[in-house]
Design an enzyme around this catalytic site. Structure first.
Site, PDB file in Angstrom:
ATOM      1  N   VAL A   1       0.134   9.220  -1.243  1.00  0.00           N
ATOM      2  CA  VAL A   1       0.693  10.104  -0.751  1.00  0.00           C
ATOM      3  C   VAL A   1      -0.382  11.844  -1.355  1.00  0.00           C
ATOM      4  CG1 VAL A   1       3.049  10.208  -1.310  1.00  0.00           C
ATOM      5  CG2 VAL A   1       1.854  10.573  -3.010  1.00  0.00           C
TER       6      VAL A   1
ATOM      7  N   HIS B   1       1.030  -0.937   0.231  1.00  0.00           N
ATOM      8  CA  HIS B   1       0.237  -0.055  -0.478  1.00  0.00           C
ATOM      9  C   HIS B   1       0.913   0.858   0.085  1.00  0.00           C
ATOM     10  CE1 HIS B   1      -1.835   3.460   2.330  1.00  0.00           C
ATOM     11  NE2 HIS B   1      -2.357   3.522   1.876  1.00  0.00           N
TER      12      HIS B   1
END
Length: 303
Positions: A112, A109
């Site tokens: 941002v 995973h």
């Protein structure tokens, strides 16, 4: 670039990051392609969802970009910052989850993101967040060491305390509190980052995004041909159930997306294609499945 927030520069980077990661992961899979859905929302903004399914390597994965705005920040974004309640917002980010078919290749995973919150007569508040984490089904210490070395490399130019700080935050965040166990072996997690000024914070977000592929690809290549059978697939489904529990109960990104009126299919692309729950199931003592419990305990993987 000035010290003032520049959402346009962030958006350009995020779109390029999505393109780059999708191209590499398609090549890595060797056949499957990402399906793209462009979407908009009535409240403002939209995104492009890219989902890959039934690949030779990846059973399911998604790499999503979103850029949304609205009149009021959702509750999930103001719980820790109540002073921002009632402000309008602009949020953008790239979020991905990859679920490999082989149980020896971990789920990964990465996220941002950049958010701004404003109101008339006040300077806008802004911050970055994100990180990456790894969720293995089987204990491979070499993979954990490489993953965390990559995480430390991402932080190397931003102070000696940055990796330990965000590594600890990741260990604490990705915890299923109702079970007293972590989801995986961690990595990095950061949020509300604005203390360094816009330029340096943006550079750190880019460093995290840019280190995802160097962290993940060597692990894929090391494990993708490891033999597995029905036993390993059953355990993978059991562990995926834990993944589902975390995402639906605790994950801030899932809650923010749903509360802000985002596209439900895009938000829930993070869920695995198959998961299982068995009442009070426990692994055989001394088995590889049993070893995972101790393996997932937070520790210093590098030193």
């Amino acid at each position: 670039m000035s010290g003032n927030p520049e959402p346009g520069a962030v958006k350009t980077y995020l779109l390029t990051l999505q393109d780059r990661i999708c191209a590499v992961l398609e090549s890595c899979d060797g056949g499957a392609r990402f399906r793209e859905d462009a979407w908009t929302r009535d409240e403002g903004g939209g995104g492009r969802t890219r989902v890959l399914e039934n690949g030779a390597l990846f059973e399911k994965g998604g790499v999503n970009f979103s850029h949304v705005h609205g009149a009021t920040l959702p509750a999930s974004a103001t719980t820790r910052r109540p002073e921002l309640a009632g402000r309008g917002f602009e949020a953008m980010g790239v979020s991905l989850v990859m679920h490999p078919r082989n149980p020896h290749v971990p789920t990964s995973h990465m996220n941002v993101r950049f958010l701004m919150a404003g109101r008339a007569g006040a300077e806008p508040a802004w911050w970055f967040g994100g990180g990456f984490d790894l969720t293995p089904c089987y204990a491979h210490a070499e993979d954990a060491r490489h993953w965390h070395q990559s995480a430390r490399d991402a932080c190397a130019l931003f102070g000696a305390d940055t990796y330990p700080r965000y590594k600890k935050w990741c260990d604490e965040y990705f915890t299923l509190r109702h079970r007293g166990e972590t989801r995986g072996i961690g990595g990095l997690f950061f949020d509300d980052l604005n203390e360094w000024g816009f330029e340096r914070c943006f550079a750190f977000m880019r460093s995290v995004g840019d280190h995802y592929l160097p962290a993940y690809l060597p692990i894929i290549e090391r494990r993708r041909h490891t033999p597995f059978g029905e036993r390993e697939r059953e355990f993978q489904s059991f562990r995926r159930g834990r993944y589902v529990e975390f995402n639906l109960i605790y994950d801030r990104g899932t809650l923010f997306g749903l509360q802000s009126g985002g596209r439900t299919e895009s938000i829930l692309m993070s869920l695995p294609p198959v998961a299982a729950w068995r009442y009070d199931w426990r692994p055989d003592p001394g088995s590889p499945e049993d070893a995972l419990g101790e393996f997932l305990r937070p520790r210093d993987w590098i030193d």
